[in-house]
Scaffold this motif. Structure first.
Motif, mmCIF file in Angstrom:
data_model
loop_
_atom_site.group_PDB
_atom_site.id
_atom_site.type_symbol
_atom_site.label_atom_id
_atom_site.label_comp_id
_atom_site.label_asym_id
_atom_site.label_seq_id
_atom_site.Cartn_x
_atom_site.Cartn_y
_atom_site.Cartn_z
ATOM 1 N N GLY A 44 15.810 -9.920 4.499
ATOM 2 C CA GLY A 44 16.992 -10.743 4.303
ATOM 3 C C GLY A 44 16.740 -12.222 4.148
ATOM 4 O O GLY A 44 17.671 -12.992 3.882
ATOM 5 N N GLY A 45 15.497 -12.641 4.308
ATOM 6 C CA GLY A 45 15.208 -14.050 4.117
ATOM 7 C C GLY A 45 15.297 -14.446 2.653
ATOM 8 O O GLY A 45 15.436 -13.601 1.771
ATOM 9 N N GLY A 46 15.228 -15.747 2.407
ATOM 10 C CA GLY A 46 15.285 -16.221 1.029
ATOM 11 C C GLY A 46 15.595 -17.698 0.961
ATOM 12 O O GLY A 46 15.512 -18.414 1.966
ATOM 13 N N LEU A 47 15.954 -18.127 -0.227
ATOM 14 C CA LEU A 47 16.287 -19.525 -0.489
ATOM 15 C C LEU A 47 17.797 -19.664 -0.571
ATOM 16 O O LEU A 47 18.466 -18.899 -1.284
ATOM 17 C CB LEU A 47 15.645 -19.968 -1.797
ATOM 18 C CG LEU A 47 16.044 -21.343 -2.336
ATOM 19 C CD1 LEU A 47 15.605 -22.447 -1.374
ATOM 20 C CD2 LEU A 47 15.440 -21.554 -3.732
ATOM 21 N N VAL A 48 18.330 -20.633 0.144
ATOM 22 C CA VAL A 48 19.770 -20.854 0.147
ATOM 23 C C VAL A 48 20.020 -22.358 0.203
ATOM 24 O O VAL A 48 19.206 -23.110 0.746
ATOM 25 C CB VAL A 48 20.429 -20.130 1.342
ATOM 26 C CG1 VAL A 48 19.946 -20.699 2.670
ATOM 27 C CG2 VAL A 48 21.943 -20.165 1.248
ATOM 28 N N GLN A 49 21.126 -22.779 -0.369
ATOM 29 C CA GLN A 49 21.495 -24.187 -0.298
ATOM 30 C C GLN A 49 22.068 -24.510 1.073
ATOM 31 O O GLN A 49 22.634 -23.632 1.749
ATOM 32 C CB GLN A 49 22.533 -24.520 -1.368
ATOM 33 C CG GLN A 49 21.962 -24.577 -2.782
ATOM 34 C CD GLN A 49 22.973 -25.097 -3.778
ATOM 35 O OE1 GLN A 49 24.176 -24.945 -3.597
ATOM 36 N NE2 GLN A 49 22.478 -25.697 -4.854
ATOM 37 N N GLU A 84 17.072 -28.112 8.472
ATOM 38 C CA GLU A 84 16.246 -27.954 9.676
ATOM 39 C C GLU A 84 16.191 -26.521 10.187
ATOM 40 O O GLU A 84 15.433 -26.217 11.116
ATOM 41 C CB GLU A 84 16.715 -28.896 10.794
ATOM 42 C CG GLU A 84 18.189 -28.801 11.110
ATOM 43 C CD GLU A 84 19.007 -29.875 10.403
ATOM 44 O OE1 GLU A 84 18.745 -30.152 9.208
ATOM 45 O OE2 GLU A 84 19.923 -30.419 11.051
ATOM 46 N N ASP A 85 16.972 -25.626 9.613
ATOM 47 C CA ASP A 85 16.896 -24.204 9.963
ATOM 48 C C ASP A 85 15.764 -23.501 9.216
ATOM 49 O O ASP A 85 15.444 -22.348 9.519
ATOM 50 C CB ASP A 85 18.205 -23.487 9.641
ATOM 51 C CG ASP A 85 19.366 -23.957 10.501
ATOM 52 O OD1 ASP A 85 20.475 -24.118 9.949
ATOM 53 O OD2 ASP A 85 19.162 -24.152 11.701
ATOM 54 N N ALA A 86 15.192 -24.153 8.234
ATOM 55 C CA ALA A 86 14.135 -23.541 7.440
ATOM 56 C C ALA A 86 12.925 -23.218 8.305
ATOM 57 O O ALA A 86 12.447 -24.069 9.067
ATOM 58 C CB ALA A 86 13.726 -24.460 6.305
ATOM 59 N N ALA A 87 12.458 -21.996 8.205
ATOM 60 C CA ALA A 87 11.333 -21.532 9.028
ATOM 61 C C ALA A 87 11.034 -20.086 8.666
ATOM 62 O O ALA A 87 11.791 -19.457 7.918
ATOM 63 C CB ALA A 87 11.674 -21.630 10.508
ATOM 64 N N VAL A 88 9.959 -19.581 9.229
ATOM 65 C CA VAL A 88 9.740 -18.137 9.232
ATOM 66 C C VAL A 88 10.463 -17.582 10.446
ATOM 67 O O VAL A 88 10.260 -18.069 11.566
ATOM 68 C CB VAL A 88 8.250 -17.792 9.282
ATOM 69 C CG1 VAL A 88 8.066 -16.267 9.337
ATOM 70 C CG2 VAL A 88 7.530 -18.364 8.061
ATOM 71 N N TYR A 89 11.304 -16.608 10.220
ATOM 72 C CA TYR A 89 12.084 -15.999 11.291
ATOM 73 C C TYR A 89 11.456 -14.665 11.695
ATOM 74 O O TYR A 89 11.152 -13.832 10.846
ATOM 75 C CB TYR A 89 13.523 -15.789 10.850
ATOM 76 C CG TYR A 89 14.334 -17.063 10.904
ATOM 77 C CD1 TYR A 89 14.101 -18.099 10.004
ATOM 78 C CD2 TYR A 89 15.314 -17.243 11.874
ATOM 79 C CE1 TYR A 89 14.824 -19.275 10.067
ATOM 80 C CE2 TYR A 89 16.057 -18.416 11.950
ATOM 81 C CZ TYR A 89 15.798 -19.436 11.039
ATOM 82 O OH TYR A 89 16.517 -20.608 11.106
ATOM 83 N N THR A 134 10.113 -13.259 8.231
ATOM 84 C CA THR A 134 10.743 -13.405 6.921
ATOM 85 C C THR A 134 11.065 -14.881 6.724
ATOM 86 O O THR A 134 11.548 -15.556 7.634
ATOM 87 C CB THR A 134 12.006 -12.528 6.801
ATOM 88 O OG1 THR A 134 12.524 -12.606 5.476
ATOM 89 C CG2 THR A 134 13.086 -12.930 7.792
ATOM 90 N N GLN A 135 10.763 -15.380 5.539
ATOM 91 C CA GLN A 135 10.903 -16.807 5.261
ATOM 92 C C GLN A 135 12.355 -17.156 4.940
ATOM 93 O O GLN A 135 12.992 -16.496 4.110
ATOM 94 C CB GLN A 135 10.010 -17.201 4.079
ATOM 95 C CG GLN A 135 10.112 -18.657 3.681
ATOM 96 C CD GLN A 135 9.451 -19.575 4.672
ATOM 97 O OE1 GLN A 135 8.310 -19.376 5.070
ATOM 98 N NE2 GLN A 135 10.189 -20.612 5.099
ATOM 99 N N VAL A 136 12.822 -18.211 5.561
ATOM 100 C CA VAL A 136 14.129 -18.780 5.241
ATOM 101 C C VAL A 136 13.906 -20.212 4.770
ATOM 102 O O VAL A 136 13.313 -21.021 5.487
ATOM 103 C CB VAL A 136 15.073 -18.759 6.456
ATOM 104 C CG1 VAL A 136 16.341 -19.538 6.163
ATOM 105 C CG2 VAL A 136 15.405 -17.321 6.843
ATOM 106 N N THR A 137 14.363 -20.498 3.575
ATOM 107 C CA THR A 137 14.230 -21.831 3.001
ATOM 108 C C THR A 137 15.618 -22.368 2.701
ATOM 109 O O THR A 137 16.436 -21.664 2.088
ATOM 110 C CB THR A 137 13.397 -21.784 1.709
ATOM 111 O OG1 THR A 137 12.120 -21.184 1.989
ATOM 112 C CG2 THR A 137 13.178 -23.186 1.159
#
Length: 124
Positions: A8-13, A89-94, A118-121
Motif C-alpha cells: 500500500g505504500g507509494g507516492l502521494v501529494q 515529514e510522514d515520508a519514510a519506510v513503514y 513499504t515506502q511512503v513518499t
C-alpha cells in the motif's frame, strides 16, 4: 513463526491519503498486539501506531493523532494503517510489527516479528 507482508505504500501529494496493509501468516495472529513503525533516512525507527490483540485499544504517537487510524481484521489476519492529510515529514519506510503479547508497546525492541517495509513518499 509469523511472516508479515506490507503493501500500500507509494507516492502521494501532501494532504493526500494512503492505506497500508499488513498481511500476517500464522494461526495466532489474533492474540498478538500489532504496531506500525517508520524510519526515515538518517533517523531511528519510531513508533507510529499500535493496536491491542482484540482491536479495542489503539495508541498513536502525537504527530499522527487525528490523521492516522490503525485497525485490524483478525478474520483476515490483516492490520491496516489509514493515513490521511499526509505531510512531507510522514515520508519514510513503514514497517508492520507483531509482538507475542496482547498489549501495545511503543518500543521496537519489544516486537518479535517484522515485515520488510513499504515506502511512503509525500511530495510537497
Amino acid at each position: 513463526q509469523v511472516q508479515l507482508v506490507e503493501s500500500g505504500g507509494g507516492l502521494v501529494q501532501a494532504g493526500g491519503s494512503l492505506r497500508l496493509s499488513c498481511a500476517a501468516s500464522g494461526r495466532t495472529f489474533s492474540s498478538y498486539a500489532m504496531g506500525w513503525f517508520r524510519q526515515a533516512p538518517g533517523k531511528e525507527r519510531e513508533f507510529v501506531a499500535g493496536i491491542k490483540w482484540n482491536g479495542r485499544t489503539t495508541y498513536y504517537t502525537d504527530s499522527v493523532k487525528g490523521r492516522f487510524t490503525i485497525s485490524r481484521d483478525n478474520a483476515k489476519n490483516t492490520v491496516y494503517l489509514q493515513m490521511n492529510r499526509l505531510k512531507p515529514e510522514d515520508a519514510a519506510v513503514y514497517y508492520c510489527a507483531a509482538r507475542t503479547e496482547m498489549v501495545i508497546h511503543t518500543n521496537a525492541g519489544r516486537y518479535d516479528y517484522w515485515g520488510q517495509g513499504t515506502q511512503v513518499t509525500v511530495s510537497s
